[in-house]
Enzyme design. Structure first.
Site, PDB file in Angstrom:
ATOM      1  N   LYS A   1     -17.817   0.240   7.534  1.00 52.85           N
ATOM      2  CA  LYS A   1     -17.073  -1.001   7.782  1.00 52.85           C
ATOM      3  C   LYS A   1     -16.636  -1.091   9.239  1.00 52.85           C
ATOM      4  O   LYS A   1     -16.773  -2.128   9.880  1.00 52.85           O
ATOM      5  CB  LYS A   1     -15.865  -1.081   6.850  1.00 52.85           C
ATOM      6  CG  LYS A   1     -15.049  -2.341   6.992  1.00 52.85           C
ATOM      7  CD  LYS A   1     -14.108  -2.556   5.814  1.00 52.85           C
ATOM      8  CE  LYS A   1     -13.138  -1.423   5.624  1.00 52.85           C
ATOM      9  NZ  LYS A   1     -12.214  -1.684   4.498  1.00 52.85           N
TER      10      LYS A   1
ATOM     11  N   GLU B   1     -19.031  10.910  10.368  1.00 52.48           N
ATOM     12  CA  GLU B   1     -20.091  11.525   9.556  1.00 52.48           C
ATOM     13  C   GLU B   1     -21.296  10.602   9.421  1.00 52.48           C
ATOM     14  O   GLU B   1     -22.450  11.032   9.505  1.00 52.48           O
ATOM     15  CB  GLU B   1     -19.552  11.871   8.160  1.00 52.48           C
ATOM     16  CG  GLU B   1     -18.444  12.922   8.155  1.00 52.48           C
ATOM     17  CD  GLU B   1     -17.066  12.309   8.144  1.00 52.48           C
ATOM     18  OE1 GLU B   1     -16.138  12.973   7.661  1.00 52.48           O
ATOM     19  OE2 GLU B   1     -16.916  11.161   8.625  1.00 52.48           O
TER      20      GLU B   1
ATOM     21  N   GLY C   1     -12.935   0.944   0.656  1.00 46.75           N
ATOM     22  CA  GLY C   1     -14.186   1.659   0.420  1.00 46.75           C
ATOM     23  C   GLY C   1     -14.424   2.009  -1.039  1.00 46.75           C
ATOM     24  O   GLY C   1     -15.509   1.791  -1.584  1.00 46.75           O
ATOM     25  N   ARG C   2     -13.401   2.547  -1.714  1.00 46.85           N
ATOM     26  CA  ARG C   2     -13.572   2.974  -3.100  1.00 46.85           C
ATOM     27  C   ARG C   2     -13.639   1.802  -4.069  1.00 46.85           C
ATOM     28  O   ARG C   2     -13.930   1.970  -5.246  1.00 46.85           O
ATOM     29  CB  ARG C   2     -12.438   3.927  -3.493  1.00 46.85           C
ATOM     30  CG  ARG C   2     -11.045   3.353  -3.314  1.00 46.85           C
ATOM     31  CD  ARG C   2     -10.003   4.448  -3.382  1.00 46.85           C
ATOM     32  NE  ARG C   2      -8.639   3.992  -3.103  1.00 46.85           N
ATOM     33  CZ  ARG C   2      -8.117   3.840  -1.888  1.00 46.85           C
ATOM     34  NH1 ARG C   2      -8.871   4.070  -0.816  1.00 46.85           N
ATOM     35  NH2 ARG C   2      -6.860   3.457  -1.730  1.00 46.85           N
TER      36      ARG C   2
ATOM     37  N   GLU D   1      -7.559   8.944  -4.676  1.00 41.45           N
ATOM     38  CA  GLU D   1      -7.307   8.407  -3.342  1.00 41.45           C
ATOM     39  C   GLU D   1      -6.355   7.218  -3.412  1.00 41.45           C
ATOM     40  O   GLU D   1      -5.596   6.964  -2.476  1.00 41.45           O
ATOM     41  CB  GLU D   1      -8.625   7.986  -2.680  1.00 41.45           C
ATOM     42  CG  GLU D   1      -8.504   7.705  -1.191  1.00 41.45           C
ATOM     43  CD  GLU D   1      -9.848   7.582  -0.495  1.00 41.45           C
ATOM     44  OE1 GLU D   1     -10.371   8.610  -0.002  1.00 41.45           O
ATOM     45  OE2 GLU D   1     -10.397   6.460  -0.470  1.00 41.45           O
TER      46      GLU D   1
ATOM     47  N   HIS E   1     -20.338  23.060 -23.068  1.00 40.82           N
ATOM     48  CA  HIS E   1     -20.757  24.435 -22.826  1.00 40.82           C
ATOM     49  C   HIS E   1     -20.239  24.937 -21.479  1.00 40.82           C
ATOM     50  O   HIS E   1     -20.755  25.906 -20.931  1.00 40.82           O
ATOM     51  CB  HIS E   1     -22.280  24.531 -22.885  1.00 40.82           C
ATOM     52  CG  HIS E   1     -22.828  24.191 -24.232  1.00 40.82           C
ATOM     53  ND1 HIS E   1     -23.082  25.142 -25.204  1.00 40.82           N
ATOM     54  CD2 HIS E   1     -23.153  22.999 -24.786  1.00 40.82           C
ATOM     55  CE1 HIS E   1     -23.544  24.547 -26.286  1.00 40.82           C
ATOM     56  NE2 HIS E   1     -23.591  23.248 -26.065  1.00 40.82           N
TER      57      HIS E   1
ATOM     58  N   LYS F   1      -9.360  14.333   9.733  1.00 42.70           N
ATOM     59  CA  LYS F   1     -10.327  13.737  10.672  1.00 42.70           C
ATOM     60  C   LYS F   1      -9.849  13.884  12.115  1.00 42.70           C
ATOM     61  O   LYS F   1     -10.626  14.230  13.012  1.00 42.70           O
ATOM     62  CB  LYS F   1     -10.532  12.261  10.343  1.00 42.70           C
ATOM     63  CG  LYS F   1     -11.277  11.982   9.057  1.00 42.70           C
ATOM     64  CD  LYS F   1     -11.443  10.475   8.876  1.00 42.70           C
ATOM     65  CE  LYS F   1     -12.204  10.142   7.609  1.00 42.70           C
ATOM     66  NZ  LYS F   1     -12.380   8.678   7.460  1.00 42.70           N
TER      67      LYS F   1
END
Length: 527
Positions: A213, A219, A270-271, A357, A388, A503
């Protein structure tokens, strides 16, 4: 008038706390009225889904108090304020408009000189046109060949949601002849991530989607440079193999390095961005614009049900309030999301970010510390694999962890086989039913190692089959659940300052501007 108040100041809060431990699941489910409870404690959702909470430790009295809390916290009014464009993201002083990416719930919302619903529809149409041109061969690579692969480069909300949605619909699309392009994802700045993806695809026939954005995500830009280096060495032009999803004010906008750009804005977190261009580009290229549109329709339908002020007719609000009771009255620290669908194998990872978040906060919307616990730890894996693995702790561990199952009557591919008088799908569904009752009712045994205390509460979201509409409904259900819980706790569910400090320190390490312990740790890596 809306009042933003801490949970423990609401009149019904202490009454909710006093009801802790009132319901014993072994009694209400294990007795003769168990079947009746299973049928009655169920709420219709959008897209043909149902939310069943019969195995939750609630009764009519508790539900009545939770309904009172929802009214006292003005959840319906706050949701209305959100979708009508009021500034509810107090930390960043922004509106929160992800619902507008899939439908109009209230009045027109204008920002940046634009009608925002029109803006999101325009971007969806541009993505659809681009995807159709790619699929038809109108847009081709340097050699005039069709693109066959799409690869998204992003991190956090630019990766987790879209990746989970792609995996959820991949088999469905193949079974329904809507599968267009294979999708891959690069997110981790660890070079092994990008290297393994690049090595597995034909670069000459791949469109890379760079998602940032701000256009400055470290990254993501690092991985972009990594991919561009591979493209250059292969004699390929980035401008024929990259598109951008970004804001109109970022360095990526109107940039000749990209063959196209599609836009989002600061009002989409973002999420919460899977129904924006962030998810739209990759899903439209992979499955076709119609599948993405159906996905949006399911989300819009779920958003509409979240408007209902009646707690028992609003599955997202009901799920949220039962979660409040479990977290604040019963003091359960975690929640496990257990999809009995391989297609949803990355859905719990997306929900980890969405929930933790958003509501992993210890101060309220005004920055004052809260005196009660907020968001739980979220984790999960698909069944029956999880059975399991960590179910041992869920069944017999010292902590009680509430569970949320997701299951479907039919699988996506329609392929199955009969073994020992039942299909694999029936075995899968049988395991879901068995686990709900086993967790709730337990089992007494003279051997302590084989004794199960029970009283492990669970709910289940279930339907016929996982389709694009159903997936959209699931996504919006959890987004709205998290929103309602944030309103109840009076926290800001739409900023994420907790991800920023690391960051900043990483940048300090890279610029060699360190001292003390940070410098010593940096020296571990020769930095």
């Amino acid at each position: 008038m809306i009042t933003w108040s801490n949970l423990d100041t609401l009149p019904s809060y202490k009454k909710m706390l006093s009801l802790k431990g009132q319901v014993k699941l072994a009694e209400v489910l294990g007795g003769s009225d168990g079947a009746k409870r299973v049928k009655e404690y169920s709420v219709p959702m959008a897209a043909g889904l149902k939310y069943n909470y019969a195995a939750k430790q609630v009764n009519e009295q508790i539900l009545g108090v939770l309904s009172d809390l929802a009214k006292e916290a003005q959840l319906t009014e706050k949701y209305e304020a959100l979708y009508n464009g009021e500034i509810v993201n107090t930390g960043e002083k922004r509106m929160v408009l992800h619902q507008l990416t899939r439908g109009q719930l209230g009045k027109d919302v204008t920002a940046d000189g634009k009608n925002k619903r029109d803006f999101y529809v325009e971007q969806q149409k541009k993505i659809a046109d681009f995807a159709n041109d790619v699929h038809s061969g109108k847009i081709v690579n340097e050699k005039g060949e069709k693109y066959t692969t799409v690869c998204q480069i992003g991190i956090g909300g630019s990766d987790l949601g879209p990746r989970a949605m792609y995996l959820a619909l991949e088999n469905w699309a193949k079974a329904n002849n809507t599968f267009k392009m294979e999708a891959h994802f690069i997110s981790n700045v660890d070079p092994d991530d990008a290297a393994s993806v690049v090595a597995s695809i034909d670069l000459s026939k791949t469109i890379f989607i760079l998602v940032s954005k701000s256009g400055t995500t470290l990254e993501t830009l690092t991985n972009e440079s990594f991919v561009k280096d591979f493209l250059s060495k292969a004699g390929l032009s980035a401008s024929k193999h990259m598109i951008a999803v970004t804001s109109e004010t970022s360095p990526l906008a109107n940039n000749p390095d990209y063959m196209a750009a599609f836009y989002m804005d600061d009002y989409i977190g973002g999420r919460y961005s899977s129904t924006s261009a962030v998810g739209g580009a990759v899903l439209s290229l992979a499955f076709g614009p119609k599948v993405f549109a159906d996905f949006l329709d399911g989300a819009a339908e779920a958003d509409a049900t979240a408007k209902n002020p009646d707690l028992l007719k609003n599955p997202a609000m009901l799920d949220a309030l039962i979660g409040i009771y479990e977290r604040n009255a019963q003091e359960y620290p975690s929640t496990a999301v257990l999809p009995y669908s391989q297609a949803l194998n990355r859905f719990p990872a997306h929900l980890q970010q969405l929930d933790m978040e958003s509501n992993g906060k210890s101060v309220n919307r005004d920055g004052a510390p809260v005196s009660y616990v907020t968001g739980p730890v979220i984790f999960g894996e698909p069944g029956t694999n999880g059975q399991h693995s960590f179910y041992q702790l869920l069944h017999q561990g010292t902590n009680i962890i509430p569970l949320q199952f997701i299951a479907f009557n039919s699988n996506q591919t329609g392929k199955d086989v009969v073994i020992e008088d039942s299909t694999s799908q029936k075995k899968l569904c049988a395991n879901v039913a068995a686990q709900i009752v086993a967790f709730a009712c337990g089992k007494k045994d003279e051997n302590p190692n084989k004794s199960f205390a029970g009283e492990r509460p669970s709910s289940i979201i279930f339907g016929e089959k996982l389709t694009p509409q159903v997936l959209g409904c699931l996504l919006a259900h959890y987004e709205n659940k998290v929103m309602f819980q944030g309103f109840m706790w009076n926290v800001n569910s739409f900023d994420q300052e907790g991800v920023q400090l690391g960051k900043k320190l990483a940048k300090a390490v890279l610029s060699k501007n360190t001292e003390g312990a940070l410098k010593a740790y940096a020296e571990f890596f020769g930095l």
